[in-house]
Design a protein around this motif. Structure first.
Motif, short mmCIF file in Angstrom:
data_model
loop_
_atom_site.label_atom_id
_atom_site.label_comp_id
_atom_site.label_asym_id
_atom_site.label_seq_id
_atom_site.Cartn_x
_atom_site.Cartn_y
_atom_site.Cartn_z
N GLY A 58 -7.06 15.47 -21.27
CA GLY A 58 -5.88 15.54 -20.97
C GLY A 58 -5.26 14.91 -19.64
O GLY A 58 -4.11 14.38 -19.44
N LEU A 59 -6.41 14.75 -18.58
CA LEU A 59 -6.08 14.01 -17.44
C LEU A 59 -5.96 12.55 -17.93
O LEU A 59 -5.07 12.04 -17.13
CB LEU A 59 -7.20 14.26 -16.47
CG LEU A 59 -7.22 15.66 -15.88
CD1 LEU A 59 -8.59 15.77 -15.20
CD2 LEU A 59 -6.18 15.94 -15.03
N GLN A 60 -6.67 12.00 -18.55
CA GLN A 60 -6.56 10.59 -19.08
C GLN A 60 -5.42 10.23 -19.61
O GLN A 60 -4.79 9.41 -19.57
CB GLN A 60 -7.94 10.29 -19.87
CG GLN A 60 -7.76 8.76 -20.16
CD GLN A 60 -7.88 7.76 -19.25
OE1 GLN A 60 -8.02 7.97 -18.11
NE2 GLN A 60 -7.15 6.35 -19.37
N GLU A 61 -4.93 11.24 -20.54
CA GLU A 61 -3.66 11.15 -21.29
C GLU A 61 -2.56 11.09 -20.11
O GLU A 61 -1.48 10.27 -20.58
CB GLU A 61 -3.46 12.38 -22.13
CG GLU A 61 -2.30 12.26 -23.18
CD GLU A 61 -2.05 13.54 -23.94
OE1 GLU A 61 -1.03 13.84 -24.34
OE2 GLU A 61 -3.10 13.95 -24.52
N GLY A 75 -9.41 12.81 -9.48
CA GLY A 75 -10.68 13.56 -9.74
C GLY A 75 -11.40 13.86 -8.48
O GLY A 75 -12.05 12.90 -7.88
N VAL A 76 -11.80 15.08 -8.31
CA VAL A 76 -12.69 15.63 -7.12
C VAL A 76 -13.79 16.21 -7.32
O VAL A 76 -13.84 17.68 -7.53
CB VAL A 76 -11.81 16.31 -5.95
CG1 VAL A 76 -12.76 16.27 -4.68
CG2 VAL A 76 -10.66 15.47 -5.55
N PRO A 77 -15.08 15.58 -7.86
CA PRO A 77 -16.22 16.22 -8.24
C PRO A 77 -16.69 17.45 -7.23
O PRO A 77 -16.62 17.20 -6.12
CB PRO A 77 -17.41 15.26 -8.85
CG PRO A 77 -16.36 14.07 -8.74
CD PRO A 77 -15.14 14.19 -7.94
N CYS A 96 -18.09 10.37 -17.11
CA CYS A 96 -16.35 10.37 -17.12
C CYS A 96 -16.00 9.19 -18.20
O CYS A 96 -15.25 9.27 -19.01
CB CYS A 96 -15.69 10.31 -16.06
SG CYS A 96 -16.08 11.76 -15.13
N SER A 97 -16.62 7.96 -18.04
CA SER A 97 -16.17 6.71 -18.57
C SER A 97 -16.76 6.84 -20.33
O SER A 97 -15.74 6.72 -21.10
CB SER A 97 -16.75 5.31 -18.03
OG SER A 97 -16.64 4.33 -18.86
N ALA A 98 -18.05 7.22 -20.60
CA ALA A 98 -18.43 7.29 -21.75
C ALA A 98 -17.88 8.37 -22.54
O ALA A 98 -17.46 8.30 -23.88
CB ALA A 98 -20.06 7.21 -21.84
N ASN A 99 -17.42 9.32 -21.87
CA ASN A 99 -17.25 10.72 -22.80
C ASN A 99 -15.58 10.88 -23.08
O ASN A 99 -15.13 11.35 -24.06
CB ASN A 99 -17.67 12.00 -22.34
CG ASN A 99 -19.15 12.01 -22.55
OD1 ASN A 99 -19.76 12.18 -23.60
ND2 ASN A 99 -20.01 11.79 -21.25
N TYR A 100 -14.83 10.47 -21.85
CA TYR A 100 -13.42 10.51 -21.89
C TYR A 100 -12.67 9.31 -21.49
O TYR A 100 -11.43 9.14 -21.56
CB TYR A 100 -13.00 11.79 -20.86
CG TYR A 100 -13.79 12.97 -21.40
CD1 TYR A 100 -13.14 13.69 -22.22
CD2 TYR A 100 -14.94 13.47 -20.77
CE1 TYR A 100 -13.59 14.79 -22.64
CE2 TYR A 100 -15.35 14.45 -21.01
CZ TYR A 100 -14.65 15.39 -22.18
OH TYR A 100 -15.43 16.55 -22.44
N GLU A 103 -10.04 6.36 -16.49
CA GLU A 103 -9.63 5.48 -15.76
C GLU A 103 -8.93 5.90 -14.55
O GLU A 103 -8.66 5.07 -13.78
CB GLU A 103 -8.72 4.45 -16.66
CG GLU A 103 -9.37 4.00 -17.98
CD GLU A 103 -8.33 3.20 -18.71
OE1 GLU A 103 -7.27 3.65 -18.53
OE2 GLU A 103 -8.91 2.35 -19.52
N PHE A 104 -8.65 6.97 -14.14
CA PHE A 104 -8.10 7.63 -13.06
C PHE A 104 -9.03 7.44 -12.05
O PHE A 104 -10.25 7.57 -12.21
CB PHE A 104 -7.28 8.89 -13.45
CG PHE A 104 -8.30 9.96 -13.88
CD1 PHE A 104 -9.01 10.43 -12.99
CD2 PHE A 104 -8.31 10.30 -15.24
CE1 PHE A 104 -9.68 11.67 -13.85
CE2 PHE A 104 -9.20 11.04 -15.93
CZ PHE A 104 -9.89 11.86 -14.91
N ASP A 105 -8.34 7.49 -10.82
CA ASP A 105 -9.32 7.65 -9.53
C ASP A 105 -10.23 8.87 -9.48
O ASP A 105 -9.75 9.97 -9.65
CB ASP A 105 -8.46 7.55 -8.22
CG ASP A 105 -7.65 6.43 -8.13
OD1 ASP A 105 -8.16 5.40 -8.78
OD2 ASP A 105 -6.82 6.32 -7.48
#
Length: 177
Positions: A58-61, A75-77, A96-100, A103-105
């Motif tokens: 949803g964040l990527q959307e 995103g703040v891990p 984050c890249s592989a699963n979702y 592209e956001f910061d």
């Protein structure tokens, strides 16, 4: 001409939510006020092994839908809740890249509560209009274009919920469609 009286700490304006320097997930130093000047920002403490982790989609959307209109997802891990973000910076980025396809910061992993709480979250949880400790992963803070916190959303509020999307669109200055 009269001299301007000095500003005392109690008279100084409270800091804006983005008046902090942080480290990115890639290890670079970033001045949040400079990077996000004039943008609406959604700050989210994230984790890779949480029941709310699917919210990355949803964040990527939101990023895809509103980035060109002035929204920045950040995103703040954090590994403070059940050890649900144990990875290194490289592991978090790869996940984050592989699963979702994220592209956001992303900022570097920090503590959002407690003795080692990072200054950004100290501000968000103590001085913003929405104080209180972070209760779990994926709590969200919405920051206006002028750096003021205008909303806080609990973990269960989905990024694409009507509630959050309406607030984002309002902060962006309209429908954003």
């Amino acid at each position: 001409m009269a001299a301007t009286p000095p500003i005392h700490a109690e008279d100084a304006p409270s800091p804006h939510a983005l008046d902090f320097t942080m480290e990115t997930l890639g290890g670079d130093t970033v001045d949040l006020a400079e990077k996000y000047r004039g943008k609406v920002v959604l700050l989210v403490n994230v984790a890779s092994k949480c029941g709310y982790t699917p919210q990355y989609a949803g964040l990527q959307e939101l990023h895809e839908r509103y980035a060109d209109k002035g929204l920045a997802i950040v995103g703040v891990p954090c590994n403070q809740f059940g050890g649900q973000e144990p990875g290194t910076a490289d592991q978090i980025a790869a996940f984050c890249s592989a699963n979702y396809g994220a592209e956001f910061d992303m900022l570097a992993k920090v503590d959002v509560n407690g003795e080692d709480q990072c200054p950004l979250y100290a501000y968000l949880t103590n001085e913003s209009p929405y104080p209180g400790k972070i209760n779990w992963n994926f709590e969200k803070f919405l920051v206006s274009r002028d750096g003021e916190v205008i909303g806080r959303y609990k973990s269960a509020v989905e990024p694409t919920s009507v509630e959050l999307v309406s607030a984002i669109e309002g902060a962006l200055g309209g429908g954003g469609q």
